[in-house]
Design a protein around this motif. Structure first.
Motif, PDB file in Angstrom:
ATOM      1  N   PHE A  93       2.246  -2.134 -17.281  1.00 48.19           N
ATOM      2  CA  PHE A  93       2.352  -1.552 -15.933  1.00 48.19           C
ATOM      3  C   PHE A  93       2.998  -2.576 -15.004  1.00 48.19           C
ATOM      4  O   PHE A  93       2.320  -3.300 -14.271  1.00 48.19           O
ATOM      5  CB  PHE A  93       0.969  -1.131 -15.414  1.00 48.19           C
ATOM      6  CG  PHE A  93       0.359   0.003 -16.191  1.00 48.19           C
ATOM      7  CD1 PHE A  93       0.652   1.315 -15.863  1.00 48.19           C
ATOM      8  CD2 PHE A  93      -0.477  -0.248 -17.267  1.00 48.19           C
ATOM      9  CE1 PHE A  93       0.111   2.370 -16.584  1.00 48.19           C
ATOM     10  CE2 PHE A  93      -1.028   0.789 -18.008  1.00 48.19           C
ATOM     11  CZ  PHE A  93      -0.733   2.108 -17.657  1.00 48.19           C
ATOM     12  N   THR A  94       4.327  -2.631 -15.039  1.00 48.57           N
ATOM     13  CA  THR A  94       5.048  -3.682 -14.303  1.00 48.57           C
ATOM     14  C   THR A  94       5.005  -3.481 -12.792  1.00 48.57           C
ATOM     15  O   THR A  94       5.273  -4.420 -12.042  1.00 48.57           O
ATOM     16  CB  THR A  94       6.517  -3.758 -14.771  1.00 48.57           C
ATOM     17  OG1 THR A  94       7.128  -2.472 -14.595  1.00 48.57           O
ATOM     18  CG2 THR A  94       6.600  -4.157 -16.238  1.00 48.57           C
ATOM     19  N   TYR A  95       4.689  -2.280 -12.320  1.00 44.51           N
ATOM     20  CA  TYR A  95       4.506  -2.040 -10.889  1.00 44.51           C
ATOM     21  C   TYR A  95       3.021  -2.037 -10.517  1.00 44.51           C
ATOM     22  O   TYR A  95       2.661  -1.708  -9.395  1.00 44.51           O
ATOM     23  CB  TYR A  95       5.105  -0.694 -10.470  1.00 44.51           C
ATOM     24  CG  TYR A  95       6.604  -0.683 -10.302  1.00 44.51           C
ATOM     25  CD1 TYR A  95       7.233  -1.616  -9.489  1.00 44.51           C
ATOM     26  CD2 TYR A  95       7.392   0.271 -10.939  1.00 44.51           C
ATOM     27  CE1 TYR A  95       8.603  -1.606  -9.318  1.00 44.51           C
ATOM     28  CE2 TYR A  95       8.765   0.291 -10.780  1.00 44.51           C
ATOM     29  CZ  TYR A  95       9.367  -0.646  -9.967  1.00 44.51           C
ATOM     30  OH  TYR A  95      10.724  -0.630  -9.794  1.00 44.51           O
ATOM     31  N   GLY A  96       2.162  -2.372 -11.476  1.00 50.07           N
ATOM     32  CA  GLY A  96       0.730  -2.205 -11.237  1.00 50.07           C
ATOM     33  C   GLY A  96       0.401  -0.715 -11.286  1.00 50.07           C
ATOM     34  O   GLY A  96       1.080   0.058 -11.963  1.00 50.07           O
ATOM     35  N   LEU A  97      -0.641  -0.319 -10.561  1.00 52.33           N
ATOM     36  CA  LEU A  97      -1.051   1.099 -10.547  1.00 52.33           C
ATOM     37  C   LEU A  97      -0.866   1.696  -9.152  1.00 52.33           C
ATOM     38  O   LEU A  97      -1.661   2.503  -8.680  1.00 52.33           O
ATOM     39  CB  LEU A  97      -2.511   1.226 -10.998  1.00 52.33           C
ATOM     40  CG  LEU A  97      -2.771   0.818 -12.449  1.00 52.33           C
ATOM     41  CD1 LEU A  97      -4.257   0.759 -12.741  1.00 52.33           C
ATOM     42  CD2 LEU A  97      -2.097   1.799 -13.418  1.00 52.33           C
ATOM     43  N   LYS A  98       0.228   1.275  -8.495  1.00 50.06           N
ATOM     44  CA  LYS A  98       0.475   1.729  -7.130  1.00 50.06           C
ATOM     45  C   LYS A  98       0.606   3.246  -7.036  1.00 50.06           C
ATOM     46  O   LYS A  98       0.241   3.855  -6.036  1.00 50.06           O
ATOM     47  CB  LYS A  98       1.727   1.062  -6.563  1.00 50.06           C
ATOM     48  CG  LYS A  98       1.561  -0.440  -6.314  1.00 50.06           C
ATOM     49  CD  LYS A  98       2.808  -1.028  -5.725  1.00 50.06           C
ATOM     50  CE  LYS A  98       2.709  -2.539  -5.588  1.00 50.06           C
ATOM     51  NZ  LYS A  98       1.681  -2.948  -4.640  1.00 50.06           N
ATOM     52  N   ARG A  99       1.122   3.871  -8.084  1.00 41.65           N
ATOM     53  CA  ARG A  99       1.330   5.326  -8.008  1.00 41.65           C
ATOM     54  C   ARG A  99       0.055   6.123  -8.219  1.00 41.65           C
ATOM     55  O   ARG A  99       0.068   7.347  -8.156  1.00 41.65           O
ATOM     56  CB  ARG A  99       2.422   5.755  -8.999  1.00 41.65           C
ATOM     57  CG  ARG A  99       3.792   5.375  -8.486  1.00 41.65           C
ATOM     58  CD  ARG A  99       4.885   6.215  -9.037  1.00 41.65           C
ATOM     59  NE  ARG A  99       6.142   5.835  -8.411  1.00 41.65           N
ATOM     60  CZ  ARG A  99       7.326   6.112  -8.928  1.00 41.65           C
ATOM     61  NH1 ARG A  99       7.423   6.758 -10.067  1.00 41.65           N
ATOM     62  NH2 ARG A  99       8.419   5.757  -8.294  1.00 41.65           N
ATOM     63  N   ALA A 100      -1.063   5.430  -8.451  1.00 40.01           N
ATOM     64  CA  ALA A 100      -2.350   6.139  -8.474  1.00 40.01           C
ATOM     65  C   ALA A 100      -2.558   6.838  -7.137  1.00 40.01           C
ATOM     66  O   ALA A 100      -3.137   7.923  -7.065  1.00 40.01           O
ATOM     67  CB  ALA A 100      -3.486   5.150  -8.735  1.00 40.01           C
ATOM     68  N   GLU A 101      -2.059   6.222  -6.051  1.00 39.38           N
ATOM     69  CA  GLU A 101      -2.185   6.827  -4.719  1.00 39.38           C
ATOM     70  C   GLU A 101      -1.378   8.122  -4.626  1.00 39.38           C
ATOM     71  O   GLU A 101      -1.799   9.077  -3.974  1.00 39.38           O
ATOM     72  CB  GLU A 101      -1.722   5.840  -3.651  1.00 39.38           C
ATOM     73  CG  GLU A 101      -2.615   4.617  -3.557  1.00 39.38           C
ATOM     74  CD  GLU A 101      -2.386   3.819  -2.289  1.00 39.38           C
ATOM     75  OE1 GLU A 101      -3.347   3.663  -1.534  1.00 39.38           O
ATOM     76  OE2 GLU A 101      -1.251   3.362  -2.068  1.00 39.38           O
TER      77      GLU A 101
END
Length: 344
Positions: A93-101
């Motif tokens: 997850f190279t962007y982290g889990l930012k799209r969880a939002e």
């Protein structure tokens, strides 16, 4: 040359991102606090409303309580998504889990549409066969509900509503506020005139508002998932603007997207005239993107254009696009942007 410029550019932009991330972290704590206060208000009132609804045998109040349950779920979803989004990027997850939002915003939009469909069905049934409604008790409880929802909506409005995630929870609360206003008006009408169908009519007005809010959330979250350019950014106009900068011969493979709400990103391949300063051009383009367009996360691959550059310089009259070194960008994704003749 281009490889070094690319790495240097990445380091430069990530540094900027770090500062933005720090500020976002502070506001995220405040957002969580406001959402938690709203959650406590809503769950407390919901429990009271279910009890009153059962005592009064009022389906209107019980359905309002069910709506408040979805409000509570939407806030819990928003809080979980914030926690996930705050995790650092690691592994795959190279962007982290930012799209969880964004997933949370999409879930909120979908539940608004589903709840709207259920309430529309209930409202039509009531118009056909209106039940006995205790107007007085409904009116008093609905007025109390308005106060609670105004307080909850105010709490969430203090959080960062530019986040689609927070906006999703806010739309739930706002629609619940409209539902209580509708219920209060219907309760008053029933109390004064005995017109029981007022309850169903008020519900249908609220349903229309729910559909509008739910569709808006699904459309915006869908744009993020489909990697569409952020609202207000025209990639074609932006490409032409970048190509018009000094020493730039061509811009292609231009991509603009959002990692999550308020985090636009851009990547592009830029060709600079032979002898031009690749690093200087890259820094100039990054400054332009940051200052004029608010795009702080940019990855620019900057190369010298092959010689000859301009159409007619080649023996067979081919232009730059057909003369480009075939070792990279055999086929550009999207339009190719070049300066107009008077700009160079």
């Amino acid at each position: 040359m281009s490889s070094h410029g690319h790495q240097h550019g990445s380091g430069h932009t990530h540094g900027g991102d770090g500062h933005a991330g720090h500020a976002h972290g502070v506001s995220a704590d405040a957002d969580r606090r406001w959402l938690t206060i709203a959650l406590a208000l809503i769950t407390g009132f919901m429990a009271i409303e279910v009890v009153i609804g059962v005592i009064a045998r009022s389906l209107a109040l019980i359905s309002d309580a069910a709506h408040m349950l979805t409000d509570a779920v939407s806030i819990v979803l928003a809080l979980i998504a914030m926690r996930l989004a705050a995790r650092p990027a690691r592994g795959g997850f190279t962007y982290g889990l930012k799209r969880a939002e964004i997933l949370s915003a999409q879930a909120n939009g979908l539940t608004l549409l589903l709840l709207g469909a259920w309430l529309a069905y209930e409202a039509v049934e009531r118009l056909i066969d209106p039940p006995e409604v205790e107007g007085g008790l409904v009116l008093v409880t609905a007025l109390a509900g308005i106060v609670v929802n105004v307080a909850a909506a105010w709490c969430i409005s203090k959080a960062n509503r530019s986040s689609l995630n927070v906006e999703g929870a806010y739309q739930h609360i706002l629609n619940d506020l409209f539902a209580f206003i509708g219920t209060a008006v219907a309760g008053l009408v029933v109390l004064l005139t005995g017109f029981a169908r007022a309850d169903g009519i008020a519900t249908l007005v609220v349903v229309a508002l729910m559909f509008k809010a739910g569709y808006g959330l699904l459309r915006e979250s869908g744009r993020v998932f489909l990697e569409a350019a952020p609202a207000g950014v025209d990639p074609d106009a932006l490409g032409d603007e970048l190509a018009a900068q000094p020493s730039v011969v061509e811009v292609h493979d231009l991509h603009v997207w959002q990692i999550t709400s308020g985090e636009p990103a851009l990547s592009a391949h830029v060709l600079v005239e032979p002898g031009g300063d690749c690093h200087g051009v890259r820094r100039g383009l990054e400054d332009l993107l940051r200052q004029d367009h608010g795009i702080t996360h940019s990855t620019l691959q900057v190369d010298h254009a092959p010689v000859p550059v301009f159409a007619g310089d080649l023996p067979d009259g081919r232009d730059l696009l057909s003369a480009r070194d075939s070792s990279h960008c055999a086929e550009a994704h999207g339009p190719v942007h070049r300066p107009t003749p008077h700009e160079h």
